[in-house]
Design a protein around this motif. Sequence first.
Motif, PDB file in Angstrom:
ATOM      1  N   TYR A  93       0.891  -1.202  -0.101  1.00  0.00           N
ATOM      2  CA  TYR A  93      -0.022   0.103   0.130  1.00  0.00           C
ATOM      3  C   TYR A  93       0.758   1.272  -0.213  1.00  0.00           C
ATOM      4  CZ  TYR A  93      -4.612   3.111   1.047  1.00  0.00           C
ATOM      5  OH  TYR A  93      -4.917   4.124   1.499  1.00  0.00           O
ATOM      6  N   ILE A  94       1.516   1.227   0.914  1.00  0.00           N
ATOM      7  CA  ILE A  94       2.557   2.919   0.672  1.00  0.00           C
ATOM      8  C   ILE A  94       3.384   2.756  -0.410  1.00  0.00           C
ATOM      9  CG2 ILE A  94       4.831   2.039   2.062  1.00  0.00           C
ATOM     10  CD1 ILE A  94       4.381   4.520   4.411  1.00  0.00           C
ATOM     11  N   THR A  95       3.771   1.367  -1.146  1.00  0.00           N
ATOM     12  CA  THR A  95       4.501   1.690  -2.327  1.00  0.00           C
ATOM     13  C   THR A  95       4.127   2.545  -3.568  1.00  0.00           C
ATOM     14  OG1 THR A  95       4.665   0.060  -2.945  1.00  0.00           O
ATOM     15  CG2 THR A  95       6.725  -0.079  -1.550  1.00  0.00           C
ATOM     16  N   LYS A  96       2.506   2.213  -3.301  1.00  0.00           N
ATOM     17  CA  LYS A  96       1.514   2.814  -4.307  1.00  0.00           C
ATOM     18  C   LYS A  96       0.703   4.043  -3.796  1.00  0.00           C
ATOM     19  CE  LYS A  96       2.914  -0.688  -6.680  1.00  0.00           C
ATOM     20  NZ  LYS A  96       4.030  -0.250  -7.929  1.00  0.00           N
ATOM     21  N   ARG A 112      10.105   6.008   0.195  1.00  0.00           N
ATOM     22  CA  ARG A 112       8.367   6.290   1.020  1.00  0.00           C
ATOM     23  C   ARG A 112       8.785   4.723   2.350  1.00  0.00           C
ATOM     24  NH1 ARG A 112       6.028   7.456  -2.731  1.00  0.00           N
ATOM     25  NH2 ARG A 112       5.325   5.683  -3.320  1.00  0.00           N
ATOM     26  N   ILE A 113       8.918   3.268   1.389  1.00  0.00           N
ATOM     27  CA  ILE A 113       8.640   2.987   2.789  1.00  0.00           C
ATOM     28  C   ILE A 113       9.828   2.235   3.506  1.00  0.00           C
ATOM     29  CG2 ILE A 113      10.172   0.883   0.645  1.00  0.00           C
ATOM     30  CD1 ILE A 113       8.093  -1.175   1.480  1.00  0.00           C
ATOM     31  N   ASN A 114      11.399   3.085   2.865  1.00  0.00           N
ATOM     32  CA  ASN A 114      12.363   2.942   3.535  1.00  0.00           C
ATOM     33  C   ASN A 114      12.123   4.017   5.212  1.00  0.00           C
ATOM     34  OD1 ASN A 114      14.857   1.707   2.930  1.00  0.00           O
ATOM     35  ND2 ASN A 114      14.336   2.042   1.362  1.00  0.00           N
ATOM     36  N   SER A 158      20.059  -2.837   7.789  1.00  0.00           N
ATOM     37  CA  SER A 158      18.333  -1.925   8.095  1.00  0.00           C
ATOM     38  C   SER A 158      17.638  -1.831   6.833  1.00  0.00           C
ATOM     39  CB  SER A 158      19.211  -0.957   8.056  1.00  0.00           C
ATOM     40  OG  SER A 158      20.366   0.197   7.528  1.00  0.00           O
ATOM     41  N   ILE A 159      18.648  -1.702   5.483  1.00  0.00           N
ATOM     42  CA  ILE A 159      17.575  -1.176   4.429  1.00  0.00           C
ATOM     43  C   ILE A 159      17.027  -2.368   3.590  1.00  0.00           C
ATOM     44  CG2 ILE A 159      18.170   1.625   4.606  1.00  0.00           C
ATOM     45  CD1 ILE A 159      20.048  -0.431   1.142  1.00  0.00           C
ATOM     46  N   ALA A 178      11.102  -2.862  -2.814  1.00  0.00           N
ATOM     47  CA  ALA A 178       9.984  -1.968  -3.757  1.00  0.00           C
ATOM     48  C   ALA A 178      10.908  -2.741  -5.041  1.00  0.00           C
ATOM     49  CB  ALA A 178      11.395  -1.029  -2.812  1.00  0.00           C
ATOM     50  N   LEU A 179      12.269  -2.820  -5.567  1.00  0.00           N
ATOM     51  CA  LEU A 179      12.954  -3.284  -6.694  1.00  0.00           C
ATOM     52  C   LEU A 179      12.286  -4.222  -7.216  1.00  0.00           C
ATOM     53  CD1 LEU A 179      16.589  -2.654  -5.195  1.00  0.00           C
ATOM     54  CD2 LEU A 179      15.430  -1.218  -6.877  1.00  0.00           C
TER      55      LEU A 179
END
Length: 418
Positions: free
Chosen positions: A124-127, A137-139, A343-344, A351-352
């Motif tokens: 949801y948050i990536t879109k 945004r997701i990080n 962490s990332i 996302a990738l």
Amino acid sequence: MKSDIQIKIAIVLVTSLFFLWGLSYGLVDVMNKNFQNHLHITQYESGFLQMAYFGAYFIIALPAGFIAQRFSYKIGILMGLGLYALGCVLIIPATNMASFSFFLLAFFILACGLGSLETNANAYITKLGNEKNASFRINAAQSFNGFGQFIGPILAGYLFLSITKAPDNASIELKEQLLIQNMGNVQLVYVGIAIVVILIALVFLLINLPEEQKEIIIKQIPTYIESQSNSPIAVFYYKHFYFGLLAQFLYIAAQVGAGAFFINYAVEHYEGLSDSQGAYYFSVALIAFMFGRILTTPLMKKIESAKILGMYSLINMLICVLLFFAHGFFSIFALICLFFFMSISFPTIFALATKKLASTQMKFASSLLIMSIVGGAIMPSIMGYVNDTFGTGAGYTLLIPCFAYVAWYGFFGCKIQV
């Protein structure tokens, strides 16, 4: 304007969910050592806690994705919060019986809720906005996940591990007294979490959430597979997606294994360190994990997130080699650094792997990526066996091939191919 405000509200609410499952994860890794102390199980047996916890992700991910596809992200999130609260409540009979088997059931149901939340919230948050900034945004949202992970071990170290393990020659009365005190504190924490989760579920129930901006995604589908874009199964046209599935599986295996036996490693390699002090060092590691996201996320505006993922994974391979040889405070410092450079990884891989996917494919893709978290169910038992046989330093060498593949994915495998 109204749409922009709704999107901002949605981002804030969904970000709160990242904190909730971060808190749960921070607690569960300390529970390994706690159960070893008070329920008298081995490291290998304690690995079954992660098997139940992360195995739930594998089972719930597809149903959660189907519900989101059939209804909405909001319904999927509400289902997740409900299961999360139910699992927390089931901790009550588990503590009353001091039964490791019942704890496994409770954590399985709790994690089914978290798996549903992650399936929906990560996608949801990536879109919710421009795809170009999806990794950023997701990080950013995952930074709050890191804060929850930091709070968990501090809370658990103070309330759980501060109650020392009864000596083997202690009286039955003393052993029972320490067990009752420990189980009472465990119950108190999870009942408190259940109350918070229920309150957040009520907020989600009353708020209208926008769905993802479908028109942005659809325009970015390559024309030669556009005819297949309405089929969720079309995600497998993308090599960067299924390479990403394996990368996520191996990364989560490494992350969960690193956290599950952090306290065991610290106590074994730093003479005189107590379990509760080990838990505080674990909190420091999770602060490093959180700051790794906070400090690295802005770099993604200047450096490709994939390259950062590759470089960080190479560094983690080197750290795992050092963990085999190191002793004293340096060994704990190296283990803390491992968490900084991990962490990332999860949000960046997510996302990738989902880049350029159509909205009709996204929920199915998210389900599969959350299913890949089952890697965390497998690694702890394998590490626990190696740890019991050869020592915890040897167990951490199992993470090297995991980070090697993630590094390859960051540098090469994530390039969009159809």
